[in-house]
Design a protein around this motif. Structure first.
Motif, PDB file in Angstrom:
ATOM      1  N   GLN A 184       0.790  -1.264   0.056  1.00  0.00           N
ATOM      2  CA  GLN A 184       0.040   0.014   0.118  1.00  0.00           C
ATOM      3  C   GLN A 184       0.879   1.088  -0.019  1.00  0.00           C
ATOM      4  O   GLN A 184       0.858   2.415  -0.762  1.00  0.00           O
ATOM      5  CB  GLN A 184      -0.746   0.108   1.243  1.00  0.00           C
ATOM      6  N   ASP A 185       1.962   1.198   0.682  1.00  0.00           N
ATOM      7  CA  ASP A 185       2.858   2.359   0.757  1.00  0.00           C
ATOM      8  C   ASP A 185       3.490   2.730  -0.589  1.00  0.00           C
ATOM      9  O   ASP A 185       3.538   3.859  -1.003  1.00  0.00           O
ATOM     10  CB  ASP A 185       3.886   2.185   2.019  1.00  0.00           C
ATOM     11  N   ASP A 237      10.694   1.391  -4.034  1.00  0.00           N
ATOM     12  CA  ASP A 237      11.050   0.771  -2.836  1.00  0.00           C
ATOM     13  C   ASP A 237      11.047   1.696  -1.793  1.00  0.00           C
ATOM     14  O   ASP A 237      11.191   2.858  -1.882  1.00  0.00           O
ATOM     15  CB  ASP A 237      12.755   0.045  -3.257  1.00  0.00           C
ATOM     16  N   LEU A 238      11.028   1.190  -0.534  1.00  0.00           N
ATOM     17  CA  LEU A 238      11.184   2.069   0.561  1.00  0.00           C
ATOM     18  C   LEU A 238      12.485   1.963   1.089  1.00  0.00           C
ATOM     19  O   LEU A 238      13.226   0.838   1.176  1.00  0.00           O
ATOM     20  CB  LEU A 238      10.115   1.724   1.668  1.00  0.00           C
ATOM     21  N   ASP A 239      12.753   2.859   2.038  1.00  0.00           N
ATOM     22  CA  ASP A 239      14.116   2.886   2.635  1.00  0.00           C
ATOM     23  C   ASP A 239      13.798   2.086   3.909  1.00  0.00           C
ATOM     24  O   ASP A 239      12.772   1.650   4.347  1.00  0.00           O
ATOM     25  CB  ASP A 239      14.753   4.390   3.126  1.00  0.00           C
ATOM     26  N   LYS A 256      11.008   0.437   6.208  1.00  0.00           N
ATOM     27  CA  LYS A 256      10.752  -1.021   6.434  1.00  0.00           C
ATOM     28  C   LYS A 256      10.868  -1.506   7.908  1.00  0.00           C
ATOM     29  O   LYS A 256       9.962  -2.481   8.405  1.00  0.00           O
ATOM     30  CB  LYS A 256      11.421  -1.703   5.538  1.00  0.00           C
ATOM     31  N   LEU A 257      11.777  -1.157   8.657  1.00  0.00           N
ATOM     32  CA  LEU A 257      11.870  -1.698   9.941  1.00  0.00           C
ATOM     33  C   LEU A 257      10.787  -1.278  10.804  1.00  0.00           C
ATOM     34  O   LEU A 257      10.314  -1.778  11.719  1.00  0.00           O
ATOM     35  CB  LEU A 257      13.086  -1.148  10.527  1.00  0.00           C
ATOM     36  N   MET A 258      10.265   0.196  10.646  1.00  0.00           N
ATOM     37  CA  MET A 258       9.407   0.861  11.532  1.00  0.00           C
ATOM     38  C   MET A 258       7.928   0.026  11.107  1.00  0.00           C
ATOM     39  O   MET A 258       7.282  -0.161  12.022  1.00  0.00           O
ATOM     40  CB  MET A 258       9.258   2.381  11.165  1.00  0.00           C
ATOM     41  N   THR A 259       7.630  -0.312   9.823  1.00  0.00           N
ATOM     42  CA  THR A 259       6.950  -1.081   9.439  1.00  0.00           C
ATOM     43  C   THR A 259       6.574  -2.367  10.191  1.00  0.00           C
ATOM     44  O   THR A 259       5.504  -2.868  10.690  1.00  0.00           O
ATOM     45  CB  THR A 259       6.508  -1.259   7.930  1.00  0.00           C
ATOM     46  N   MET A 260       7.736  -3.170  10.174  1.00  0.00           N
ATOM     47  CA  MET A 260       7.942  -4.556  10.653  1.00  0.00           C
ATOM     48  C   MET A 260       7.555  -4.269  12.228  1.00  0.00           C
ATOM     49  O   MET A 260       6.913  -5.157  12.795  1.00  0.00           O
ATOM     50  CB  MET A 260       9.069  -5.110  10.278  1.00  0.00           C
ATOM     51  N   TYR A 261       8.125  -3.177  12.613  1.00  0.00           N
ATOM     52  CA  TYR A 261       7.960  -3.000  14.135  1.00  0.00           C
ATOM     53  C   TYR A 261       6.508  -2.918  14.477  1.00  0.00           C
ATOM     54  O   TYR A 261       5.970  -3.594  15.451  1.00  0.00           O
ATOM     55  CB  TYR A 261       8.746  -1.791  14.824  1.00  0.00           C
ATOM     56  N   ARG A 274       6.964  10.161   7.989  1.00  0.00           N
ATOM     57  CA  ARG A 274       8.416   9.860   7.088  1.00  0.00           C
ATOM     58  C   ARG A 274       8.122   9.370   5.863  1.00  0.00           C
ATOM     59  O   ARG A 274       8.869   9.889   4.832  1.00  0.00           O
ATOM     60  CB  ARG A 274       8.981   8.639   8.038  1.00  0.00           C
ATOM     61  N   LEU A 275       7.094   8.569   5.588  1.00  0.00           N
ATOM     62  CA  LEU A 275       7.012   8.136   4.310  1.00  0.00           C
ATOM     63  C   LEU A 275       6.274   9.143   3.420  1.00  0.00           C
ATOM     64  O   LEU A 275       6.769   9.167   2.075  1.00  0.00           O
ATOM     65  CB  LEU A 275       5.888   6.920   4.274  1.00  0.00           C
TER      66      LEU A 275
END
Length: 196
Positions: free
Chosen positions: A131-132, A140-142, A146-151, A192-193
């Motif tokens: 979606q992002d 691609d996302l930085d 990606k880490l924040m999304t996984m968190y 951020r995104l």
């Protein structure tokens, strides 16, 4: 047999419900087709008219459940400027409403499989990332996003497990609690995104 026949549909639902009930106390590896048939009130022949193995039935229920959850993770807007606290709250509420409608299946999977939490977390993550990417138009996302999304997805998955198995709250209380837990990190991730 005609798959649109009411008897076929009823038997399929009985088989699904029987497996879910058995998963409340046993992992799928410990459940037999005979137990499923007995619980569903049908013959082994009827089972085999629907499925080749119990794992096929299990996978079918899990795939359907995960797809339903993924559909609840679709963005509520394509306009990043509209991504505010109200929309984040609605997003969390919608996700938990869907979880609540599939409570029986999700609880059974969480109790019977040590890997379902990973499946749930990864499906949330993949859907949110897709979606992002769609909204931002990026390839691609930085790594930090990606880490924040996984968190976020890991936290939501742990919350769902705790809510359904350990601390059953009414849906409205669960929504309020998860919103309080995730609002800031989701706001920062969205900023951020979409703003940077």
């Amino acid at each position: 047999m005609n798959k649109n026949d009411l008897r076929f549909i009823r038997t399929e639902e009985n088989l699904k419900n029987a497996l879910l009930e058995l998963l409340e106390t046993s992992p799928v590896s410990a459940v037999s087709i005979t137990q499923i048939c007995h619980q569903a009130g049908c013959s082994r022949n009827a089972f085999y008219q629907h499925h080749e193995t119990k794992e096929e039935l299990y996978d079918l229920i899990m795939k359907d459940t995960v797809q339903t959850i993924q559909s609840s993770c679709l963005a509520m807007t394509d306009d990043p400027a509209k991504m505010d606290e109200v929309l984040i709250e609605k997003y969390i509420h919608r996700l938990l409403e869907v979880i609540d409608t599939r409570r029986k299946e999700i609880t059974a999977f969480l109790k019977s499989s040590s890997t379902f939490s990973d499946v749930l977390c990864n499906s949330l993550y993949e859907t949110m990332i897709e979606q992002d990417l769609r909204i931002t138009g990026k390839e691609d996302l930085d790594p930090q996003t990606k880490l924040m999304t996984m968190y976020i997805c890991s936290g939501i998955t742990a919350f769902i497990r705790q809510w359904l198995i350990e601390n059953p709250l009414p849906l409205s209380e669960a929504q309020k609690t998860l919103d309080q837990c995730t609002r800031d990190i989701m706001r920062r991730t969205a900023d951020r995104l979409y703003i940077e």
